[in-house]
Each structure stands twice: as C-alpha cells, then as structure tokens.
Scaffold this motif. Structure first.
Motif, short mmCIF file in Angstrom:
data_model
loop_
_atom_site.label_atom_id
_atom_site.label_comp_id
_atom_site.label_asym_id
_atom_site.label_seq_id
_atom_site.Cartn_x
_atom_site.Cartn_y
_atom_site.Cartn_z
N PRO A 200 0.80 -1.23 0.00
CA PRO A 200 0.00 0.00 0.00
C PRO A 200 0.83 1.27 0.00
O PRO A 200 0.27 2.37 -0.08
CB PRO A 200 -0.81 -0.12 1.29
N ARG A 201 2.15 1.15 0.07
CA ARG A 201 2.99 2.34 0.04
C ARG A 201 2.96 3.04 -1.32
O ARG A 201 3.34 4.21 -1.42
CB ARG A 201 4.43 1.98 0.42
N LEU A 202 2.51 2.34 -2.36
CA LEU A 202 2.29 2.98 -3.65
C LEU A 202 0.91 3.62 -3.62
O LEU A 202 -0.11 2.96 -3.74
CB LEU A 202 2.39 1.95 -4.79
N ALA A 203 0.90 4.94 -3.45
CA ALA A 203 -0.36 5.66 -3.23
C ALA A 203 -1.07 6.02 -4.52
O ALA A 203 -2.24 6.40 -4.51
CB ALA A 203 -0.09 6.93 -2.41
N ALA A 204 -0.38 5.94 -5.64
CA ALA A 204 -0.97 6.17 -6.96
C ALA A 204 -0.19 5.33 -7.95
O ALA A 204 1.05 5.28 -7.90
CB ALA A 204 -0.91 7.64 -7.35
N VAL A 205 -0.89 4.67 -8.88
CA VAL A 205 -0.25 3.64 -9.71
C VAL A 205 -0.59 3.89 -11.18
O VAL A 205 -1.75 3.97 -11.56
CB VAL A 205 -0.73 2.24 -9.30
N ALA A 206 0.46 3.99 -12.01
CA ALA A 206 0.29 4.18 -13.45
C ALA A 206 1.07 3.12 -14.20
O ALA A 206 2.16 2.72 -13.78
CB ALA A 206 0.76 5.57 -13.87
N SER A 262 -7.41 -0.62 -5.57
CA SER A 262 -8.44 0.31 -5.07
C SER A 262 -8.40 0.35 -3.54
O SER A 262 -8.12 -0.68 -2.90
CB SER A 262 -9.81 -0.17 -5.55
N PRO A 263 -8.62 1.50 -2.92
CA PRO A 263 -9.14 2.77 -3.44
C PRO A 263 -8.07 3.74 -3.93
O PRO A 263 -8.36 4.93 -4.13
CB PRO A 263 -9.87 3.34 -2.23
N ARG A 264 -6.86 3.27 -4.14
CA ARG A 264 -5.82 4.14 -4.67
C ARG A 264 -6.07 4.38 -6.16
O ARG A 264 -6.52 3.48 -6.87
CB ARG A 264 -4.44 3.51 -4.45
N PRO A 265 -5.77 5.57 -6.69
CA PRO A 265 -6.04 5.85 -8.10
C PRO A 265 -5.14 5.05 -9.04
O PRO A 265 -3.98 4.80 -8.74
CB PRO A 265 -5.77 7.36 -8.22
N LEU A 266 -5.71 4.67 -10.17
CA LEU A 266 -5.03 3.84 -11.15
C LEU A 266 -5.16 4.47 -12.53
O LEU A 266 -6.25 4.88 -12.94
CB LEU A 266 -5.65 2.44 -11.18
N LEU A 267 -4.03 4.56 -13.24
CA LEU A 267 -4.01 5.04 -14.62
C LEU A 267 -3.40 3.97 -15.51
O LEU A 267 -2.27 3.54 -15.29
CB LEU A 267 -3.19 6.33 -14.74
N GLN A 288 -10.88 -1.77 -9.98
CA GLN A 288 -11.96 -1.07 -9.27
C GLN A 288 -11.70 0.44 -9.32
O GLN A 288 -10.59 0.89 -9.57
CB GLN A 288 -12.02 -1.54 -7.81
N GLU A 289 -12.73 1.22 -9.06
CA GLU A 289 -12.58 2.67 -9.03
C GLU A 289 -11.70 3.09 -7.85
O GLU A 289 -11.67 2.39 -6.83
CB GLU A 289 -13.96 3.33 -8.92
N PRO A 290 -11.00 4.22 -7.99
CA PRO A 290 -10.92 5.12 -9.14
C PRO A 290 -9.92 4.62 -10.17
O PRO A 290 -8.83 4.22 -9.83
CB PRO A 290 -10.46 6.44 -8.51
N LYS A 291 -10.33 4.64 -11.43
CA LYS A 291 -9.48 4.10 -12.49
C LYS A 291 -9.70 4.90 -13.76
O LYS A 291 -10.78 5.43 -14.02
CB LYS A 291 -9.80 2.63 -12.73
N THR A 292 -8.63 5.00 -14.57
CA THR A 292 -8.69 5.73 -15.84
C THR A 292 -7.95 4.94 -16.89
O THR A 292 -6.84 4.44 -16.63
CB THR A 292 -8.05 7.12 -15.72
N LEU A 293 -8.54 4.78 -18.06
CA LEU A 293 -7.87 4.18 -19.21
C LEU A 293 -7.73 5.25 -20.28
O LEU A 293 -8.73 5.80 -20.74
CB LEU A 293 -8.67 2.99 -19.75
N TRP A 294 -6.50 5.53 -20.66
CA TRP A 294 -6.24 6.50 -21.72
C TRP A 294 -5.65 5.75 -22.91
O TRP A 294 -4.60 5.12 -22.79
CB TRP A 294 -5.28 7.60 -21.25
N GLU A 295 -6.33 5.83 -24.04
CA GLU A 295 -5.91 5.10 -25.24
C GLU A 295 -5.27 6.05 -26.25
O GLU A 295 -5.77 7.15 -26.49
CB GLU A 295 -7.09 4.39 -25.88
N LEU A 316 -0.22 12.66 -17.39
CA LEU A 316 0.65 12.15 -16.32
C LEU A 316 0.64 13.07 -15.11
O LEU A 316 0.47 12.63 -13.97
CB LEU A 316 2.07 12.00 -16.87
N LEU A 317 0.83 14.36 -15.35
CA LEU A 317 0.90 15.31 -14.23
C LEU A 317 -0.45 15.48 -13.55
O LEU A 317 -0.51 15.63 -12.32
CB LEU A 317 1.43 16.66 -14.73
N ASN A 318 -1.52 15.46 -14.32
CA ASN A 318 -2.85 15.54 -13.70
C ASN A 318 -3.11 14.33 -12.81
O ASN A 318 -3.71 14.45 -11.74
CB ASN A 318 -3.93 15.62 -14.78
N PHE A 319 -2.64 13.17 -13.25
CA PHE A 319 -2.86 11.96 -12.46
C PHE A 319 -2.08 12.01 -11.16
O PHE A 319 -2.63 11.77 -10.07
CB PHE A 319 -2.46 10.73 -13.27
#
Length: 324
Positions: A200-206, A262-267, A288-295, A316-319
């Motif tokens: 869980p130390r990864l608070a945001a994952v791309a 989840s519930p950490r944000p995913l890109l 699971q949410e929150p999640k974003t797929l950018w194609e 990237l910076l917005n995420f």
C-alpha cells in the motif's frame, strides 16, 4: 522470510540441456523419416508440433535471459536532471543500482523499465516529473543494467526489486511515504501493478502498456475462438517452461492484482488498436474505481509520449497531482 533469488546455476543449465536434447532428438527422427521418403501426413503433423512447441519453449527461455544493455548516457546535462547514484537490496537479496532525484514538491515516483531495457528507458518520464517538482527513483531491475542477477523472470520475481526500492525510500528518512507513486512501462507496468496489490505504500499507480504475467491474465472468449484454440496451449507451454527454469510456481497475475489496488487511483495507458488495447481494456474491467484508461491508438508500444507529447505530459501530471 523471503526466498533467495534464483540463479542460472547447474540446475538451470541441466534443464535447458534436457529440453534441447529432447527437441533435437525428435527433430532428428523426423529428418531421418524425411530422408527415407516416408514423411506422410502423420509425420507432417509431428513437424508442425515440433515447430509449435519449440517456439513456445524458446519464448519461455527468452523470458529468463534478458539482454543486459549498458548505461550509455549518464551525464546529467544529457539526461536533463541531476541525480544521486544509489544502490539498494531487493527483498530476496540482490543489490540493485539506480538514480535518485530529491523531491521539490514533497512527492516521489518510482519508475520501472521494461524487459531488456534499463533505467534509461524511463528517463523521458523522469524529465517530465522532475521538471514539475517530483522526486524520482529510477533503477535497473535484476539482470538488467548495473544491477545484480543473471536470471530475469518476466516480472514474476521483479516485484521484490520494486519492493526493495520502496524500502530504500522508507529508510531515507526524508521521504513522505504517504506521497509515493509508481509508474512502469511494459513488463515494468506489470511489475508495478502486481506490486501495488500487496504494497500500500504505492499511493498512486500508473502503467503504460502493461504486459500479461500469467495465463490467467489473457482474455479468451467466443469472439477470439480461433486465437484461443491456437494460442492457449502455446502460452501454457511458455509459462510452464519459465516456471520450470526458475524453479518457482507461477505467481498471482495482473488480473488477480488489480482489484486490490483500489481505493488508490489507477491510470492505464494503452497504445495501438489491437493486442495491447484489448489487454488493457481487459485489465480495466478487472480494476476497481478510481481508475482511468487512456488510449493512444495512433501510437505503437512505448511510443505514446512521442506521438502525443503534450497530452501525455498533461495526463501524467494531472494523475500524479493527487500526491502533491
């Protein structure tokens, strides 16, 4: 207690020799039958089977033998940022080499490269993040770059490398571990996603173009009936060859890992219009949410930043802004 990292020892080479001997023996029997003029439909099937299984076994072997590319660029002026040379231990005891750039905004991102690359593969991403004030940690995975190890594992064991990088940040004392994110490319994306599931130390994952890790990560349905019939046995051989050479069972895959982020944000970032896009959409359904797929359909694997530089940087910076 973690198990020690596997190596290309006598067991590895013995298994490799046994696989090679078996394949060569069958090939020899086939050629003998061909020269005797008795290659009927049954033996033609054997030839096809040899080719089918042989390519699968070779792919399984390839996943344990990543090319070790040199760090051909180390000048901070060429890289676009100053850095500190660092080393740290993976959780199974290998010494890994990397670069660390202190944060200006309090947030840090750990960057994980793809198979057959080294930390330089993530330099374009690091430039964007450093210019925006983020601290970054780039490192060479085991058996890559300047890190220890002579056996790679298509991400299976490399989660211990990323966990070791997070341990390094935690031990520094000047890093806010509640503001650490991770990003990986290709196999590095797979490693990042699978590590985040249990750390869980990864608070945001791309992840950009994350690969599959195990057979269960592949999507096979009626729409892909021919591909299922053709590829499923081939992939089964690939993954089991890899497991045999590593001496380890197959780990949990990306599909099993994604719900636990989840519930950490995913890109998730996808390029192309076929295989990678299908895989990333499959991953998106499992997350699971929150999640974003950018194609980025106009780009090939790993070329998203080159094709859409402004949009990529903004995405990237917005995420990662959630960490600041």
């Amino acid at each position: 207690m973690s198990r020690p990292a596997p190596r290309k020892d006598m067991r590895y080479w013995s298994l490799l020799a046994a696989l090679g001997l078996l394949w060569v023996t069958l090939l020899g029997l086939t050629l003998e039958r061909l020269w005797a003029g008795g290659l009927d439909l049954g033996w033609l099937f054997v030839v096809g089977l040899l080719f089918y299984t042989g390519t699968a076994v070779l792919e399984g072997i390839r996943s344990t033998r990543a090319p070790r590319l040199p760090l051909f660029m180390t000048d901070p002026d060429d890289l676009g940022f100053a850095y500190q040379d660092i080393s740290f231990a993976s959780t199974d005891g290998l010494t890994l080499s990397g670069w660390y750039v202190p944060s200006q905004n309090g947030a840090h991102i750990v960057l994980t490269h793809g198979f057959g690359e080294n930390r330089l593969g993530m330099v374009p991403i690091a430039r964007i993040l450093v210019a925006a004030g983020y601290g970054v940690l780039l490192y060479d995975s085991r058996a890559h770059g300047r890190s220890e190890g002579n056996l790679s594992s298509w991400g299976w064991l490399e989660t211990a490398d990323l966990t070791g990088a997070l341990d390094y940040l935690a031990e520094r004392g000047d890093v806010d571990m509640g503001r650490v994110g991770g990003m990986g490319f290709s196999v590095g994306g797979q490693i990042t996603l699978r590590t985040a599931a249990h750390d869980p130390r990864l608070a945001a994952v791309a992840a950009d173009g994350a690969t599959t890790a195990v057979l269960a990560d592949h999507s096979f349905g009626r729409r892909f009936l021919f591909r299922t019939t053709r590829l499923y046995p081939w992939l089964w051989i690939v993954y089991n060859t890899q497991s045999l050479l590593l001496g380890r069972p197959q780990p949990y895959g990306v599909i099993a890992a994604l719900p636990h982020i989840s519930p950490r944000p995913l890109l998730l970032i996808s390029t192309g219009k076929s295989g990678e896009r299908h895989n990333m959409q499959h991953f998106m359904q499992a997350a699971q949410e929150p999640k974003t797929l950018w194609e980025i359909p106009e780009a090939s694997h790993g070329r998203g930043l080159l094709v859409e530089p402004d949009a990529y940087q903004k995405q990237l910076l917005n995420f990662f802004d959630v960490l600041t």
